[in-house]
Design a protein around this motif. Structure first.
Motif, PDB file in Angstrom:
ATOM      1  N   UNK A  67      33.423  20.541 -31.397  1.00  0.00           N
ATOM      2  CA  UNK A  67      32.210  20.803 -32.108  1.00  0.00           C
ATOM      3  C   UNK A  67      31.108  20.989 -31.184  1.00  0.00           C
ATOM      4  N   UNK A  68      30.448  22.007 -31.361  1.00  0.00           N
ATOM      5  CA  UNK A  68      29.580  22.442 -30.394  1.00  0.00           C
ATOM      6  C   UNK A  68      28.034  22.756 -30.844  1.00  0.00           C
ATOM      7  N   UNK A  69      26.986  22.622 -30.204  1.00  0.00           N
ATOM      8  CA  UNK A  69      25.700  23.260 -30.358  1.00  0.00           C
ATOM      9  C   UNK A  69      25.577  24.441 -29.380  1.00  0.00           C
ATOM     10  N   UNK A  92      22.964  28.370 -24.683  1.00  0.00           N
ATOM     11  CA  UNK A  92      23.126  27.075 -24.316  1.00  0.00           C
ATOM     12  C   UNK A  92      24.642  26.875 -25.145  1.00  0.00           C
ATOM     13  N   UNK A  93      25.345  25.837 -24.428  1.00  0.00           N
ATOM     14  CA  UNK A  93      26.275  25.521 -25.405  1.00  0.00           C
ATOM     15  C   UNK A  93      26.660  24.013 -25.116  1.00  0.00           C
ATOM     16  N   UNK A  94      26.520  22.999 -26.083  1.00  0.00           N
ATOM     17  CA  UNK A  94      26.722  21.774 -25.772  1.00  0.00           C
ATOM     18  C   UNK A  94      27.642  21.205 -26.619  1.00  0.00           C
ATOM     19  N   UNK A  95      28.646  20.295 -26.150  1.00  0.00           N
ATOM     20  CA  UNK A  95      29.543  19.679 -26.873  1.00  0.00           C
ATOM     21  C   UNK A  95      28.801  18.514 -27.617  1.00  0.00           C
ATOM     22  N   UNK A  96      29.353  18.065 -29.077  1.00  0.00           N
ATOM     23  CA  UNK A  96      28.688  17.395 -29.783  1.00  0.00           C
ATOM     24  C   UNK A  96      29.583  16.078 -30.110  1.00  0.00           C
ATOM     25  N   UNK A  97      30.877  16.391 -30.049  1.00  0.00           N
ATOM     26  CA  UNK A  97      31.944  15.279 -30.204  1.00  0.00           C
ATOM     27  C   UNK A  97      31.768  14.818 -31.621  1.00  0.00           C
TER      28      UNK A  97
END
Length: 176
Positions: A52-54, A65-70
């Protein structure tokens, strides 16, 4: 004749087996999106497989921007201007038997994430007088060229009873 024609048309449809149920869980998943104030950027939360990512993209579909959300429990996605994404999330906490009759509670917080690469931070994270996180998000407003967020939270007092702090009021207070 009509019966023969209908059965000839539906036979190929009935012969196909339904896809395996596991395949549905592996489809790319879209959860939510939010448009920036100018409309030039989009923040998206989604999943492909187990990740899952933002993701933030600009008006040319270029990733910013790409950030892992777990397994983060995202409850809302917002913008503060064009450079800051707000992720409203919750966490389940286990409470002490002395604190409450319910063993678990859901607490809410707001992550502030800059698309310019600044370090992410959480509203009220360093305020020890805030009890249980955010109790409400009431929007973002611009005033005098600056952005202000409005959040409700319960506040403890600076007074102690048998060595423990207590709430001033059970009603949330609005913070700017």
């Amino acid at each position: 004749l009509l019966t023969c024609t209908l059965s000839a048309l539906t036979a190929p449809l009935m012969a196909r087996a339904a896809p395996a149920l596991e395949l549905y869980g592996n489809l790319p998943g879209f959860e939510t999106a939010a448009l920036s104030q100018s409309g030039d950027r989009v923040a998206l939360i989604g999943a492909t497989g187990d990740a899952r990512r933002l993701v933030v993209i600009d008006k040319n579909n270029k990733p910013m921007l790409s950030a892992a959300l777990g397994d983060m429990k995202v409850r809302g996605l917002y913008w503060a201007g064009d450079d800051t994404v707000l992720v409203y999330k919750s966490d389940t906490i286990t409470r002490s038997r002395l604190d409450s009759i319910t063993p678990k509670a859901e607490t809410y917080s707001m992550l502030v994430i800059s698309v310019k690469g600044d370090k992410a931070w959480s509203i009220f994270a360093n305020n020890r007088n805030i009890i249980g996180g955010i109790n409400g998000f009431h929007g973002i407003r611009e005033r005098g060229g600056r952005l202000f967020g409005y959040f409700a939270a319960k506040t403890s007092s600076e007074e102690y009873f048998f060595g423990m702090e207590f709430l001033r009021s059970a009603q949330p207070i609005l913070y700017e």
